[in-house]
Design an enzyme around this catalytic site. Sequence first.
Site: not given
Length: 182
Positions: A108, A50
């Site tokens: 997250d 990512g």
Amino acid sequence: MQDERIKILDKEFEISIPEDRIMKAIDDMAQQMNEDLKGKQPLFLCVLNGSFMFASDLMKRITLPCEISFMKLSSYEGTASSGKIKQLLGLNEDLKGRTLVILEDIIDTGLTIKNIIEQVKVFEPSVVKVATLLFKPEAYKENVTIDYKSLIIPNDFIVGYGLDYDGFGRNLKHIYTLVSEN
Ligand code: IMP
Ligand code: MG
């Protein structure tokens, strides 16, 4: 300009953070790092997949003498449970005594970054800093210090600029948010 609204696989997404805002956030982060790490020769550790776009744009703005290396977490098939420790692959530099800056696309719950830090510390670096392009404070459950966080976002699913939905969407230059389905 890419479309405001796009479809990836079965889901609809709409632009939430356009490219110019992403670039401004990265400019500011790089400037901060260039000041904070003056006199150091940091080794940036890009967490694949990512973070590849973020790492690339950030590195172009770093004016310190520095190195970059890439690492990846092993993945589990089928039975991946969020509590499992994933092994870090690709760490072959000599990390002992180095100033490390871990580059994450998004934090997250914080479980992944906590995991990464634990594994990196085994190599006895002198400093470990954490930088993330995106941060979801409402989802964050750990107490690891995040030294650099650029874009603070709500607890919604996003894609683009390196982040994926089921493997797709990493190539998008803007960041898109899932359009609510109800
Ligand atoms: P954490 O362990 O809960 O902090 O999750 C971090 C990882 O989950 C990230 O490195 C991403 O791969 C993935 N992730 C978390 N939120 C999103 C999102 O909104 N879109 C895409 N991937 C996400
Ligand atoms: Mg990631």
